[in-house]
Structures are given as structure tokens and as C-alpha cells.
Write a protein that holds these residues in place. Structure first.
Motif, PDB file in Angstrom:
ATOM      1  N   LEU A   1      22.897 -24.325  44.271  1.00 27.68           N
ATOM      2  CA  LEU A   1      23.543 -26.085  43.627  1.00 27.68           C
ATOM      3  C   LEU A   1      22.176 -26.770  42.873  1.00 27.68           C
ATOM      4  N   ILE A   2      20.685 -25.920  43.627  1.00 24.20           N
ATOM      5  CA  ILE A   2      19.274 -27.238  42.784  1.00 24.20           C
ATOM      6  C   ILE A   2      19.908 -26.346  41.203  1.00 24.20           C
ATOM      7  N   VAL A   3      19.955 -25.074  41.106  1.00 26.18           N
ATOM      8  CA  VAL A   3      19.846 -24.809  39.566  1.00 26.18           C
ATOM      9  C   VAL A   3      21.641 -25.179  39.249  1.00 26.18           C
ATOM     10  N   TRP A   4      22.548 -25.433  39.880  1.00 24.05           N
ATOM     11  CA  TRP A   4      23.485 -25.656  38.622  1.00 24.05           C
ATOM     12  C   TRP A   4      22.485 -27.586  38.840  1.00 24.05           C
ATOM     13  N   ARG A   5      22.664 -28.120  39.578  1.00 23.90           N
ATOM     14  CA  ARG A   5      21.774 -29.695  39.502  1.00 23.90           C
ATOM     15  C   ARG A   5      21.429 -29.408  38.162  1.00 23.90           C
ATOM     16  N   ARG A   6      20.206 -29.058  38.192  1.00 27.72           N
ATOM     17  CA  ARG A   6      18.595 -28.975  37.096  1.00 27.72           C
ATOM     18  C   ARG A   6      19.454 -28.791  35.500  1.00 27.72           C
ATOM     19  N   PHE A   7      20.264 -27.112  35.915  1.00 29.65           N
ATOM     20  CA  PHE A   7      21.276 -26.422  33.856  1.00 29.65           C
ATOM     21  C   PHE A   7      22.667 -26.958  33.711  1.00 29.65           C
ATOM     22  N   LYS A   8      23.026 -27.211  34.938  1.00 27.14           N
ATOM     23  CA  LYS A   8      24.455 -27.295  34.553  1.00 27.14           C
ATOM     24  C   LYS A   8      25.778 -26.914  33.978  1.00 27.14           C
ATOM     25  N   ARG A   9      25.265 -25.837  33.928  1.00 32.85           N
ATOM     26  CA  ARG A   9      25.676 -24.809  33.910  1.00 32.85           C
ATOM     27  C   ARG A   9      25.416 -23.192  34.639  1.00 32.85           C
ATOM     28  N   PRO A  10      26.384 -22.423  34.230  1.00 34.37           N
ATOM     29  CA  PRO A  10      26.809 -21.348  34.654  1.00 34.37           C
ATOM     30  C   PRO A  10      24.932 -20.733  34.399  1.00 34.37           C
ATOM     31  N   MET A  11      23.983 -19.803  35.565  1.00 34.25           N
ATOM     32  CA  MET A  11      23.294 -19.369  34.842  1.00 34.25           C
ATOM     33  C   MET A  11      23.054 -17.884  35.685  1.00 34.25           C
ATOM     34  N   PRO A  12      23.321 -17.179  35.164  1.00 34.36           N
ATOM     35  CA  PRO A  12      24.003 -15.637  35.485  1.00 34.36           C
ATOM     36  C   PRO A  12      22.109 -14.846  36.420  1.00 34.36           C
ATOM     37  N   GLY A  13      22.088 -14.937  37.934  1.00 33.46           N
ATOM     38  CA  GLY A  13      20.032 -13.512  37.811  1.00 33.46           C
ATOM     39  C   GLY A  13      20.238 -14.877  38.015  1.00 33.46           C
ATOM     40  N   LEU A  14      19.751 -15.904  37.956  1.00 34.32           N
ATOM     41  CA  LEU A  14      18.482 -16.996  38.213  1.00 34.32           C
ATOM     42  C   LEU A  14      17.867 -17.356  39.739  1.00 34.32           C
ATOM     43  N   VAL A  15      19.114 -17.226  40.311  1.00 33.23           N
ATOM     44  CA  VAL A  15      19.368 -17.430  42.184  1.00 33.23           C
ATOM     45  C   VAL A  15      18.529 -16.344  41.995  1.00 33.23           C
ATOM     46  N   GLU A  16      18.337 -15.011  42.312  1.00 28.13           N
ATOM     47  CA  GLU A  16      18.265 -13.856  42.227  1.00 28.13           C
ATOM     48  C   GLU A  16      16.873 -13.668  41.980  1.00 28.13           C
ATOM     49  N   GLN A  17      16.242 -14.273  40.721  1.00 22.09           N
ATOM     50  CA  GLN A  17      15.352 -14.309  39.528  1.00 22.09           C
ATOM     51  C   GLN A  17      14.020 -15.002  40.918  1.00 22.09           C
ATOM     52  N   ILE A  18      14.751 -16.212  41.418  1.00 22.69           N
ATOM     53  CA  ILE A  18      14.140 -17.888  41.837  1.00 22.69           C
ATOM     54  C   ILE A  18      13.804 -16.413  43.188  1.00 22.69           C
ATOM     55  N   HIS A  19      14.887 -15.873  44.314  1.00 25.19           N
ATOM     56  CA  HIS A  19      14.627 -15.379  45.291  1.00 25.19           C
ATOM     57  C   HIS A  19      13.573 -13.993  44.846  1.00 25.19           C
ATOM     58  N   ASP A  20      13.303 -13.635  43.882  1.00 22.90           N
ATOM     59  CA  ASP A  20      11.893 -12.399  43.512  1.00 22.90           C
ATOM     60  C   ASP A  20      10.460 -13.469  43.228  1.00 22.90           C
ATOM     61  N   MET A  21      10.159 -14.434  42.473  1.00 25.66           N
ATOM     62  CA  MET A  21       9.405 -15.266  42.468  1.00 25.66           C
ATOM     63  C   MET A  21       8.993 -15.664  44.502  1.00 25.66           C
ATOM     64  N   ASN A  22       9.289 -15.994  44.702  1.00 26.54           N
ATOM     65  CA  ASN A  22       9.151 -16.788  46.242  1.00 26.54           C
ATOM     66  C   ASN A  22       9.547 -15.734  47.328  1.00 26.54           C
ATOM     67  N   PRO A  23       8.450 -15.014  47.483  1.00 27.10           N
ATOM     68  CA  PRO A  23       8.997 -14.473  48.774  1.00 27.10           C
ATOM     69  C   PRO A  23       8.689 -15.525  49.960  1.00 27.10           C
ATOM     70  N   GLY A  24       9.616 -14.796  51.056  1.00 24.02           N
ATOM     71  CA  GLY A  24       9.704 -15.958  51.528  1.00 24.02           C
ATOM     72  C   GLY A  24      10.870 -16.893  51.864  1.00 24.02           C
ATOM     73  N   LEU A  25      11.150 -17.073  50.972  1.00 20.17           N
ATOM     74  CA  LEU A  25      12.315 -18.235  50.465  1.00 20.17           C
ATOM     75  C   LEU A  25      13.431 -17.804  51.080  1.00 20.17           C
ATOM     76  N   ALA A  26      13.859 -16.021  51.522  1.00 22.04           N
ATOM     77  CA  ALA A  26      15.415 -16.537  52.429  1.00 22.04           C
ATOM     78  C   ALA A  26      15.511 -16.488  53.632  1.00 22.04           C
ATOM     79  N   ASP A  27      13.772 -16.211  54.105  1.00 16.71           N
ATOM     80  CA  ASP A  27      13.813 -16.205  55.207  1.00 16.71           C
ATOM     81  C   ASP A  27      13.982 -17.887  56.086  1.00 16.71           C
ATOM     82  N   LEU A  28      13.792 -18.927  54.704  1.00 19.98           N
ATOM     83  CA  LEU A  28      13.995 -20.261  55.203  1.00 19.98           C
ATOM     84  C   LEU A  28      16.072 -20.598  55.635  1.00 19.98           C
ATOM     85  N   GLY A  29      16.961 -19.724  54.944  1.00 23.10           N
ATOM     86  CA  GLY A  29      17.916 -19.854  55.723  1.00 23.10           C
ATOM     87  C   GLY A  29      18.592 -20.248  54.671  1.00 23.10           C
TER      88      GLY A  29
END
Length: 73
Positions: free
Chosen positions: A17-45
Motif C-alpha cells: 500500500l505504501i508503494v502504491w501511494r508513493r508511485f501511483k502505479r504497479p512497481m513489480p519487484g519493489l516490495v520484495e526489494q524493500i524486504h531484502d533491504m530491511n531485515p526484520g521488516l517482515a517480522d512486524l507482520g
């Protein structure tokens, strides 16, 4: 690549949702890249708690798309 710090401002907010609000279009692979850059982010739920912070990469802008002209005759 530019990296932008993001702080979650509300409830029931997901990374996608944050990616959609920021770019207003689909950004394939960006969510996965965010999780790769930020270890522990997925642990937040799936829904990030308010006040959570992470870094989001901002892809370089692409040049204008060059389209072939359409001829109607």
C-alpha cells in the motif's frame, strides 16, 4: 539508486500500500526489494505498526516511452 526513509503513519498499512501511494502505479519487484533491504521488516507482520520505519529504494525515472505510430489507414 536513491533510498527514501519511510515512517508508517496509520493502522492497517502494508508495504505494498505504501508503494502504491508513493508511485501511483504497479512497481513489480519493489516490495520484495524493500524486504531484502530491511531485515526484520517482515517480522512486524503483514500490517505494519504505526511508527515503524524502513528504507524504500526509489528507482531512477525512465525516459519517455517511444511508441510506434498507429496508422488508421
Amino acid at each position: 539508486m536513491i533510498v527514501e526513509p519511510v515512517t508508517v503513519q496509520g493502522d492497517f498499512v502494508t508495504v505494498s500500500l505504501i508503494v502504491w501511494r508513493r508511485f501511483k502505479r504497479p512497481m513489480p519487484g519493489l516490495v520484495e526489494q524493500i524486504h531484502d533491504m530491511n531485515p526484520g521488516l517482515a517480522d512486524l507482520g503483514a500490517f505494519l505498526p504505526a511508527g515503524a520505519t524502513f528504507n524504500m529504494p526509489v528507482p531512477a525515472p525512465r525516459g519517455p516511452a517511444i511508441l510506434d505510430p498507429v496508422k488508421l489507414w
